[in-house]
Design a protein around this motif. Structure first.
Motif, PDB file in Angstrom:
ATOM      1  N   GLY A  87       0.836  -1.197   0.000  1.00 36.14           N
ATOM      2  CA  GLY A  87       0.000   0.000   0.000  1.00 36.14           C
ATOM      3  C   GLY A  87       0.866   1.241   0.000  1.00 36.14           C
ATOM      4  N   GLU A  88       0.227   2.400   0.045  1.00 36.18           N
ATOM      5  CA  GLU A  88       0.939   3.671   0.066  1.00 36.18           C
ATOM      6  C   GLU A  88       0.426   4.530   1.215  1.00 36.18           C
ATOM      7  OE1 GLU A  88      -0.631   2.849  -3.032  1.00 36.18           O
ATOM      8  OE2 GLU A  88       1.202   1.771  -3.604  1.00 36.18           O
ATOM      9  N   ILE A  89       1.360   5.084   1.949  1.00 36.72           N
ATOM     10  CA  ILE A  89       1.028   6.100   2.938  1.00 36.72           C
ATOM     11  C   ILE A  89       1.048   7.437   2.218  1.00 36.72           C
ATOM     12  CG2 ILE A  89       1.733   7.240   5.068  1.00 36.72           C
ATOM     13  CD1 ILE A  89       3.054   4.613   5.904  1.00 36.72           C
ATOM     14  N   LEU A  90      -0.105   8.092   2.149  1.00 36.77           N
ATOM     15  CA  LEU A  90      -0.218   9.363   1.428  1.00 36.77           C
ATOM     16  C   LEU A  90      -0.172  10.514   2.427  1.00 36.77           C
ATOM     17  CD1 LEU A  90      -3.126   8.411  -1.004  1.00 36.77           C
ATOM     18  CD2 LEU A  90      -0.671   8.171  -1.385  1.00 36.77           C
ATOM     19  N   TRP A  91       0.575  11.562   2.091  1.00 40.66           N
ATOM     20  CA  TRP A  91       0.600  12.748   2.947  1.00 40.66           C
ATOM     21  C   TRP A  91       0.387  13.991   2.087  1.00 40.66           C
ATOM     22  CZ3 TRP A  91       4.181  16.600   2.150  1.00 40.66           C
ATOM     23  CH2 TRP A  91       5.321  16.269   1.421  1.00 40.66           C
ATOM     24  N   GLY A 100       2.874  13.902  -1.182  1.00 45.94           N
ATOM     25  CA  GLY A 100       3.799  12.833  -1.518  1.00 45.94           C
ATOM     26  C   GLY A 100       3.233  11.502  -1.085  1.00 45.94           C
ATOM     27  N   GLU A 101       3.952  10.424  -1.402  1.00 37.75           N
ATOM     28  CA  GLU A 101       3.515   9.089  -1.013  1.00 37.75           C
ATOM     29  C   GLU A 101       4.713   8.250  -0.593  1.00 37.75           C
ATOM     30  OE1 GLU A 101       3.193   6.478  -5.057  1.00 37.75           O
ATOM     31  OE2 GLU A 101       1.552   7.896  -4.665  1.00 37.75           O
ATOM     32  N   GLU A 117       7.828   1.834  10.803  1.00 35.43           N
ATOM     33  CA  GLU A 117       8.107   3.260  10.936  1.00 35.43           C
ATOM     34  C   GLU A 117       8.385   3.869   9.566  1.00 35.43           C
ATOM     35  OE1 GLU A 117      11.238   3.920  13.723  1.00 35.43           O
ATOM     36  OE2 GLU A 117       9.942   3.548  15.471  1.00 35.43           O
ATOM     37  N   PHE A 118       8.029   5.148   9.424  1.00 34.24           N
ATOM     38  CA  PHE A 118       8.268   5.855   8.161  1.00 34.24           C
ATOM     39  C   PHE A 118       8.638   7.295   8.473  1.00 34.24           C
ATOM     40  CE2 PHE A 118       3.794   6.298   9.165  1.00 34.24           C
ATOM     41  CZ  PHE A 118       3.530   7.635   8.936  1.00 34.24           C
ATOM     42  N   GLU A 119       9.169   7.986   7.475  1.00 37.76           N
ATOM     43  CA  GLU A 119       9.556   9.382   7.623  1.00 37.76           C
ATOM     44  C   GLU A 119       8.958  10.208   6.499  1.00 37.76           C
ATOM     45  OE1 GLU A 119      13.786   9.686   7.748  1.00 37.76           O
ATOM     46  OE2 GLU A 119      13.920   9.111   9.861  1.00 37.76           O
ATOM     47  N   ALA A 120       8.631  11.450   6.819  1.00 36.71           N
ATOM     48  CA  ALA A 120       8.141  12.397   5.815  1.00 36.71           C
ATOM     49  C   ALA A 120       8.715  13.768   6.142  1.00 36.71           C
ATOM     50  CB  ALA A 120       6.615  12.432   5.787  1.00 36.71           C
ATOM     51  N   VAL A 130      -1.855  12.688   7.009  1.00 34.92           N
ATOM     52  CA  VAL A 130      -1.264  11.417   6.604  1.00 34.92           C
ATOM     53  C   VAL A 130      -2.347  10.350   6.634  1.00 34.92           C
ATOM     54  CG1 VAL A 130       0.576   9.752   7.030  1.00 34.92           C
ATOM     55  CG2 VAL A 130       0.906  12.149   7.657  1.00 34.92           C
ATOM     56  N   THR A 131      -2.500   9.607   5.533  1.00 33.00           N
ATOM     57  CA  THR A 131      -3.560   8.598   5.452  1.00 33.00           C
ATOM     58  C   THR A 131      -3.025   7.287   4.875  1.00 33.00           C
ATOM     59  OG1 THR A 131      -4.246   9.360   3.240  1.00 33.00           O
ATOM     60  CG2 THR A 131      -5.368  10.331   5.135  1.00 33.00           C
ATOM     61  N   PHE A 132      -3.654   6.214   5.281  1.00 34.05           N
ATOM     62  CA  PHE A 132      -3.415   4.887   4.695  1.00 34.05           C
ATOM     63  C   PHE A 132      -4.786   4.265   4.510  1.00 34.05           C
ATOM     64  CE2 PHE A 132      -2.674   0.310   4.856  1.00 34.05           C
ATOM     65  CZ  PHE A 132      -1.624   0.173   3.963  1.00 34.05           C
ATOM     66  N   SER A 133      -5.181   4.081   3.248  1.00 35.82           N
ATOM     67  CA  SER A 133      -6.543   3.597   3.003  1.00 35.82           C
ATOM     68  C   SER A 133      -6.531   2.279   2.227  1.00 35.82           C
ATOM     69  CB  SER A 133      -7.352   4.663   2.269  1.00 35.82           C
ATOM     70  OG  SER A 133      -6.678   5.084   1.092  1.00 35.82           O
ATOM     71  N   ASP A 134      -6.583   2.340   0.901  1.00 34.35           N
ATOM     72  CA  ASP A 134      -6.648   1.118   0.103  1.00 34.35           C
ATOM     73  C   ASP A 134      -5.288   0.411   0.086  1.00 34.35           C
ATOM     74  OD1 ASP A 134      -9.249   1.735  -0.430  1.00 34.35           O
ATOM     75  OD2 ASP A 134      -8.832   2.647  -2.373  1.00 34.35           O
TER      76      ASP A 134
END
Length: 395
Positions: A87-91, A100-101, A117-120, A130-134
């Motif tokens: 999936g993609e974490i969208l911000w 970005g993603e 963990e992730f960084e933006a 910041v969202t994580f959906s599909d």
């Protein structure tokens, strides 16, 4: 995934051809086993990921041009494993439109819990949503996949650079700072300030006679005292822009911050109006100290920057409350913004347009340096960034 499908298709065709040509039971068994593996993978994929709990967390606030860390927690509540989750974490910066993603890949065993963990990073102030959906759940061989839904989101606020600017330009072109302390709409009883000079009328107190002026005009003149107001200024800032422009948005936030700090230093009481889209309510906050300043600025960026139309003035006018403000300061970064016109019925209106012209070449024009202006700052590309500001009064 398409590559894997092609490879498996070629494998099955090859095994089928070898079985027909050789007539070997071994080849037929390999072909049958391969087909069964694919069917099993399809079945596991259709069942996997159905009961996956996903939570996302990010810090409450972050700094410009610095990475902030977030984490996404996944818990498989089913006995069926997730062999390949993607999936993609969208911000998105709701204030400036920057986005970005961040792609992520994971696997989850039966009843397993995992944290990634992730960084933006954003180069502008604002509210980073910041969202994580599909996401997609695939089999071990990455041949089949099904789409899964998730509702996980968070928000972090990036505060603007601290700009200490003297807003003495508000005192020019008719912007009298003393009027921010006293009502221009009603007299009072403060002997230190004069509301109006007029001719004597029966019933006036002799103490109100302006003797010096009466002697010059050869007529009895009365001095009316001013009415001091606790909060005579309401500051409104609009985050909406018809066409998003990052430098104008950044300047709006910095100007709001600097005006509040300037008013605090000059000890001019004021309030700030913010429309909280999370609750659908308009809030008025007093600004007296640095904690108030930070709270108001955070609320403006966090809750006021995701609207499809300008709302601040209209929401205020729906329920303005009992307090009458003598002065309004309206800060905007939208060249098409006409909302300030609606405030003229309430009191004196001063417009500060960030990247916006007054249209009639009146008022004050200044060049605002936004972003970090420290020559030693590692982000040296920001040292020359500027935005024109127009300040004018509505007549």
């Amino acid at each position: 995934m398409m590559k894997n499908r092609i490879m498996w298709l070629l494998w099955l065709i090859g095994m089928a051809g070898a079985t027909v040509v050789t007539g070997s039971w071994l080849m037929a068994a390999v072909l049958l086993l391969s087909a069964l593996l694919l069917l099993l993978s399809a079945a596991v994929t259709s069942l996997g990921g159905r009961k996956t709990e996903i939570k996302l967390s990010v810090p409450r606030a972050a700094e410009r041009n610095e990475n902030f860390r977030g984490r996404i927690t996944l818990k498989n509540q089913s006995a069926w494993p997730v062999f390949g989750g993607r999936g993609e974490i969208l911000w998105e910066n709701l204030f400036t439109g920057e986005h970005g993603e961040i792609p992520i890949a994971f696997s989850l065993g039966s009843r397993e819990k995992r944290t990634i963990e992730f960084e933006a990073c954003s180069g502008w102030c604002g509210c980073i949503k910041v969202t994580f959906s599909d996401w997609r759940c695939s089999d071990f061989f990455h041949v089949f996949y099904v789409k899964r839904k998730a509702v996980a989101e968070g928000a972090t606020v990036i505060m603007p650079e601290k700009q200490n600017r003297d807003f003495s330009f508000l005192t020019r072109e008719g912007f009298d700072m003393e009027s921010f302390r006293y009502s221009g709409n009603r007299p009072g009883d403060d002997p230190g300030e004069t509301y109006d000079i007029r001719e004597y009328q029966p019933g006036d107190s002799i103490r109100q006679i302006h003797w010096k002026l009466s002697g010059k005009l050869d007529d009895i003149m009365i001095r009316e005292k001013s009415f001091p107001v606790d909060d005579t200024v309401l500051i409104l800032a609009e985050a909406f822009q018809t066409e998003r422009d990052s430098k104008r948005a950044e300047t709006v936030a910095e100007v709001l911050s600097a005006v509040l700090r300037d008013f605090m230093e000059k000890k001019i009481p004021c309030q700030v109006g913010i429309y909280d889209r999370s609750t659908g309510k308009f809030r008025q906050e007093k600004v007296r100290k640095e904690e108030d300043h930070e709270h108001v600025l955070y609320g403006f960026l966090r809750y006021g920057s995701d609207e499809k139309t300008p709302v601040t003035v209209q929401e205020y006018l729906k329920n303005p409350g009992a307090q009458n403000f003598a002065n309004y300061i309206y800060i905007t970064g939208d060249p098409e913004d006409k909302e300030a016109e609606l405030l003229k019925q309430k009191g004196e209106v001063t417009v500060i347009g960030c990247g916006v012209s007054s249209g009639d070449n009146k008022g004050e024009q200044i060049t605002w340096k936004y972003g970090s202006q420290n020559p030693e700052d590692s982000q040296k590309q920001n040292t020359e960034n500027s935005c024109q500001i127009s300040c004018w009064k509505l007549r």
